[in-house]
Design a protein around this motif. Structure first.
Motif, PDB file in Angstrom:
ATOM      1  N   GLN A  80       0.861  -1.179   0.000  1.00 48.99           N
ATOM      2  CA  GLN A  80       0.000   0.000   0.000  1.00 48.99           C
ATOM      3  C   GLN A  80       0.898   1.229   0.000  1.00 48.99           C
ATOM      4  O   GLN A  80       1.978   1.218   0.580  1.00 48.99           O
ATOM      5  N   ALA A  81       0.437   2.299  -0.649  1.00 51.08           N
ATOM      6  CA  ALA A  81       1.161   3.560  -0.541  1.00 51.08           C
ATOM      7  C   ALA A  81       1.160   3.972   0.924  1.00 51.08           C
ATOM      8  O   ALA A  81       0.122   4.017   1.567  1.00 51.08           O
ATOM      9  N   SER A  82       2.356   4.241   1.463  1.00 48.97           N
ATOM     10  CA  SER A  82       2.433   4.569   2.886  1.00 48.97           C
ATOM     11  C   SER A  82       2.106   6.024   3.155  1.00 48.97           C
ATOM     12  O   SER A  82       2.014   6.436   4.308  1.00 48.97           O
ATOM     13  N   SER A  83       1.945   6.822   2.100  1.00 51.69           N
ATOM     14  CA  SER A  83       1.509   8.212   2.244  1.00 51.69           C
ATOM     15  C   SER A  83       0.295   8.433   1.341  1.00 51.69           C
ATOM     16  O   SER A  83       0.249   7.923   0.225  1.00 51.69           O
ATOM     17  N   LYS A  84      -0.648   9.208   1.828  1.00 53.36           N
ATOM     18  CA  LYS A  84      -1.837   9.471   1.026  1.00 53.36           C
ATOM     19  C   LYS A  84      -2.297  10.906   1.244  1.00 53.36           C
ATOM     20  O   LYS A  84      -2.189  11.442   2.348  1.00 53.36           O
ATOM     21  N   VAL A  85      -2.789  11.512   0.179  1.00 54.19           N
ATOM     22  CA  VAL A  85      -3.261  12.889   0.208  1.00 54.19           C
ATOM     23  C   VAL A  85      -4.745  12.902  -0.102  1.00 54.19           C
ATOM     24  O   VAL A  85      -5.185  12.291  -1.077  1.00 54.19           O
ATOM     25  N   GLY A  86      -5.539  13.580   0.735  1.00 56.09           N
ATOM     26  CA  GLY A  86      -6.962  13.655   0.445  1.00 56.09           C
ATOM     27  C   GLY A  86      -7.767  14.233   1.585  1.00 56.09           C
ATOM     28  O   GLY A  86      -7.218  14.705   2.593  1.00 56.09           O
ATOM     29  N   PRO A  87      -9.090  14.192   1.477  1.00 56.19           N
ATOM     30  CA  PRO A  87      -9.984  14.766   2.485  1.00 56.19           C
ATOM     31  C   PRO A  87     -10.317  13.768   3.582  1.00 56.19           C
ATOM     32  O   PRO A  87      -9.710  12.691   3.678  1.00 56.19           O
ATOM     33  N   VAL A  88     -11.302  14.116   4.395  1.00 54.34           N
ATOM     34  CA  VAL A  88     -11.777  13.219   5.442  1.00 54.34           C
ATOM     35  C   VAL A  88     -12.218  11.889   4.817  1.00 54.34           C
ATOM     36  O   VAL A  88     -12.861  11.859   3.768  1.00 54.34           O
ATOM     37  N   GLY A  89     -11.843  10.795   5.462  1.00 53.14           N
ATOM     38  CA  GLY A  89     -12.250   9.477   4.977  1.00 53.14           C
ATOM     39  C   GLY A  89     -11.157   8.695   4.295  1.00 53.14           C
ATOM     40  O   GLY A  89     -11.274   7.471   4.155  1.00 53.14           O
ATOM     41  N   ILE A  90     -10.080   9.350   3.859  1.00 50.98           N
ATOM     42  CA  ILE A  90      -9.029   8.587   3.188  1.00 50.98           C
ATOM     43  C   ILE A  90      -8.291   7.725   4.207  1.00 50.98           C
ATOM     44  O   ILE A  90      -8.199   8.060   5.377  1.00 50.98           O
ATOM     45  N   GLN A  91      -7.781   6.603   3.736  1.00 52.92           N
ATOM     46  CA  GLN A  91      -7.077   5.665   4.600  1.00 52.92           C
ATOM     47  C   GLN A  91      -5.690   5.361   4.057  1.00 52.92           C
ATOM     48  O   GLN A  91      -5.469   5.369   2.847  1.00 52.92           O
TER      49      GLN A  91
ATOM     50  N   LYS B 242      -2.647   2.315   4.848  1.00 52.38           N
ATOM     51  CA  LYS B 242      -2.448   1.054   5.565  1.00 52.38           C
ATOM     52  C   LYS B 242      -0.981   0.643   5.553  1.00 52.38           C
ATOM     53  O   LYS B 242      -0.257   0.924   4.598  1.00 52.38           O
ATOM     54  N   THR B 243      -0.584  -0.019   6.617  1.00 51.11           N
ATOM     55  CA  THR B 243       0.724  -0.647   6.607  1.00 51.11           C
ATOM     56  C   THR B 243       0.625  -1.964   5.844  1.00 51.11           C
ATOM     57  O   THR B 243      -0.463  -2.497   5.643  1.00 51.11           O
ATOM     58  N   ALA B 244       1.755  -2.463   5.406  1.00 50.37           N
ATOM     59  CA  ALA B 244       1.753  -3.703   4.630  1.00 50.37           C
ATOM     60  C   ALA B 244       1.556  -4.916   5.532  1.00 50.37           C
ATOM     61  O   ALA B 244       1.940  -4.913   6.701  1.00 50.37           O
ATOM     62  N   GLN B 245       0.921  -5.947   4.975  1.00 45.36           N
ATOM     63  CA  GLN B 245       0.902  -7.242   5.651  1.00 45.36           C
ATOM     64  C   GLN B 245       2.308  -7.839   5.566  1.00 45.36           C
ATOM     65  O   GLN B 245       2.960  -7.766   4.516  1.00 45.36           O
ATOM     66  N   VAL B 246       2.768  -8.398   6.655  1.00 38.10           N
ATOM     67  CA  VAL B 246       4.118  -8.964   6.675  1.00 38.10           C
ATOM     68  C   VAL B 246       4.091 -10.343   7.316  1.00 38.10           C
ATOM     69  O   VAL B 246       3.430 -10.561   8.337  1.00 38.10           O
ATOM     70  N   ARG B 247       4.798 -11.276   6.698  1.00 41.47           N
ATOM     71  CA  ARG B 247       4.986 -12.610   7.266  1.00 41.47           C
ATOM     72  C   ARG B 247       6.485 -12.878   7.376  1.00 41.47           C
ATOM     73  O   ARG B 247       7.240 -12.613   6.440  1.00 41.47           O
ATOM     74  N   ILE B 248       6.902 -13.403   8.527  1.00 40.61           N
ATOM     75  CA  ILE B 248       8.320 -13.673   8.772  1.00 40.61           C
ATOM     76  C   ILE B 248       8.482 -15.127   9.194  1.00 40.61           C
ATOM     77  O   ILE B 248       7.755 -15.625  10.066  1.00 40.61           O
ATOM     78  N   ALA B 249       9.433 -15.813   8.556  1.00 36.48           N
ATOM     79  CA  ALA B 249       9.784 -17.182   8.924  1.00 36.48           C
ATOM     80  C   ALA B 249      11.216 -17.181   9.461  1.00 36.48           C
ATOM     81  O   ALA B 249      12.149 -16.801   8.750  1.00 36.48           O
TER      82      ALA B 249
END
Length: 577
Positions: free
Chosen positions: A345-356, A358-365
């Motif tokens: 996901q883009a870690s930065s976002k520009v916009g009005p109220v309601g924009i989200q 997200k951090t990335a899903q991560v799996r570690i073995a």
């Protein structure tokens, strides 16, 4: 006589001479009809486009008069229409109302003419446009053309989530970037700190990137285009070296040095969509370079966010083998690390109220080996596979009051669910984010003497953390200027997750030769469990610091979400419908 007439009629009906002329006349008539339709339809379409452009200008002009003493939105709309060649439209209606920029609200419902507070204007116009050929077919010589446009004074903000810790472990960060880029990265701790501390103007970056990759038109065209990681880095450098101090904040010199230290050839070989780096979809219909920067427009993005988002964009669908990146201060212990990153996901976002954002899903073995553990008179290795998974954390702009002496932006955060398990996982399963990972209990040690297996030891353990939040944090202008991060926590983090894993740890001993086991090991099954546990538990507990450092490099924290506001744009008029 009657037969002669019948015969004559039959011969006439069967005679095909001259039929082509009749068909030709039909085709010509049809072609003329189509031409008439095309010409008149094209004329009406052109008139529609001209009227729509003028109506858009009228709405933008009218909304600027909202709330002004002596303001008159209708007069401003009339002036704009006149300036665009529409002095006397057939109809003109200017309606003031409230506009709710919340993206969770349906677009058709965002303008409300009955709202108590006016911050938007809807302009509706129509004209009679002449037709040129339709009147010859009995159709009136003019057709009504209608246009509608809504403009609002919209507050926007630029937010990020999950990144920007006070400092990054440069050893782990270099190993991770080396694995992601496929070439050696050797940035210093100061380099990383410079990237984390520095922000650049979002519009200046997008404009520089458009020039870098040769995209013209709208920001929507830019966001849907592909760029290399090198293009992203070079666009950021263009902003940092522009000489315009208003376009950057923090430590731009250190950030510039860090970006210049990256290997250009490796960066230019990796491509991704621009929208995966920074999401500015609210600007998609605006022309590139045509947004006037004002004192109320201070939308910025973090430079480290840009770099890590671009690099992580290459990792989706592949296992990243980090080798011995993670280490713990336990003698004789080695740990190999593999990681998978979900849809970035883009870690930065520009916009009005309601924009989200997200951090990335991560799996570690993690595959940990403890060499030469003494169990009775036998020395053996313990191989302990541990699997960790962190779901996306989410930050949502919940309000943009734009109060210079109070709250500028409110952000609501929710941490992702996290889980840990003792178990081995292959690369295909590690990368399959569409399914849960069901892992079998592994054999972690085998006691052997004179070539004979005396017993095997298996382990099982799992733990899970629920999501934290939602929790809302308010940001003042001073906090935005200082890059203040605010944290949403599930009240527990990686430490608690690993402690739960230890608490749930179950060791089982499968005795294959009880006689030899008793004589050579001299321990009961329970005593063997205790000995193995004394080696395994400290290892699990010691993983907290290195795993946190690894996740921090990726902009992820288990049980915790750091949120920041990079900048705001208050009361800027824009077309919204």
């Amino acid at each position: 006589m009657k037969r002669s007439l019948i015969s004559l009629w039959g011969r006439f009906a069967a005679d095909e001479r001259g039929a082509i002329s009749i068909l030709a006349v039909g085709v010509i008539v049809a072609a003329i009809g189509v031409s008439v339709i095309v010409v008149d339809a094209g004329s009406l379409l052109y008139a529609k486009r001209q009227l729509q452009a003028a109506t858009d200008a009228a709405a933008m002009s009218a909304v600027r008069d909202i709330g002004k003493a002596g303001g008159n939105p209708t007069v401003r709309a009339e002036e704009a229409l006149s300036a665009n060649g529409f002095d006397s439209p057939k109809s003109l209606q200017v309606v003031s109302g409230g506009y709710d920029a919340d993206e969770s609200t349906a677009a058709a419902d965002r303008f409300d003419a009955t709202a108590g507070t006016d911050n938007a204007v809807k302009v509706m116009t129509s004209i009679d446009s002449p037709t040129y050929f339709a009147q010859f077919f009995g159709v009136p010589g003019t057709s009504e053309v209608y246009a509608e446009s809504t403009a609002a004074m919209v507050n926007q903000a630029s937010i990020s989530a999950g990144t920007g810790l006070a400092s990054l472990n440069d050893g782990i960060a270099n190993n991770l970037l080396t694995a992601l880029l496929g070439t050696a990265i050797n940035l210093s701790a100061a380099n990383y700190q410079g990237l984390v501390d520095t922000k650049i103007d979002a519009l200046a970056f997008l404009d520089a990137l458009a020039t870098q990759i040769g995209v013209s038109g709208t920001y929507g065209d830019l966001l849907s285009a592909d760029a290399s990681v090198g293009d992203i880095v070079n666009a950021a450098l263009d902003v940092l070296t522009s000489g315009d101090t208003s376009q950057s904040s923090g430590n731009p010199v250190a950030a510039q040095q860090a970006l210049n230290a990256l290997p250009g050839s490796a960066l230019n070989a990796l491509n991704l969509s621009v929208s995966a780096v920074v999401d500015a979809s609210e600007l998609q219909n605006r022309k590139i370079g045509n947004i006037i920067k004002t004192g109320t427009n201070d939308l910025k993005v973090n430079v480290y966010d840009l770099l890590i988002a671009a690099v992580m964009g290459q990792a989706n669908g592949q296992t990243i083998d980090l080798g011995p990146t993670v280490s713990v201060p336990i003698t004789g212990t080695s740990i190999s690390t593999r990681i998978a990153i979900g849809e970035p996901q883009a870690s930065s976002k520009v916009g009005p109220v309601g924009i989200q954002v997200k951090t990335a899903q991560v799996r570690i073995a993690l595959d940990a080996t403890i060499a030469s553990v003494d169990i009775g008179l036998i020395s053996t290795n313990i191989s302990l596979p541990i699997y960790l998974e962190s779901a996306s954390g989410t930050a949502t702009i919940s309000a943009i009051p734009c109060s210079r002496n109070g709250t500028m932006v409110s952000v609501t955060g929710t941490t992702g669910v996290a889980k840990a398990k003792v178990g081995a996982i292959d690369d295909a399963t590690l990368n399959n984010f569409g399914s849960s990972s069901a892992l079998s209990d592994p054999e972690i040690a085998r006691l052997k003497a004179i070539g004979i297996t005396l017993a095997t030891i298996s382990a099982s353990a799992d733990a899970q953390l629920g999501q934290g939040g939602p929790s809302t944090k308010d940001f003042t202008q001073n906090e935005i200027d200082n890059g203040t991060l605010k944290t949403v926590s599930s009240s527990v983090g990686l430490s608690t997750l690993l402690s739960s894993l230890v608490s749930n740890l179950n060791l089982s001993v499968n005795v294959l030769n009880s006689g030899l086991l008793s004589s050579l090991v001299g321990l009961s099954a329970n005593a063997i469990k205790t000995t193995v546990s004394l080696a395994v538990v400290p290892l699990i507990s010691a993983l907290e610091t290195p795993i946190n450092q690894l996740l921090a490099t990726l902009g992820v924290q288990i049980g915790t979400l750091d949120m920041g506001v990079n900048g705001t744009s208050c009361g800027v008029p824009r077309l919204v419908g």
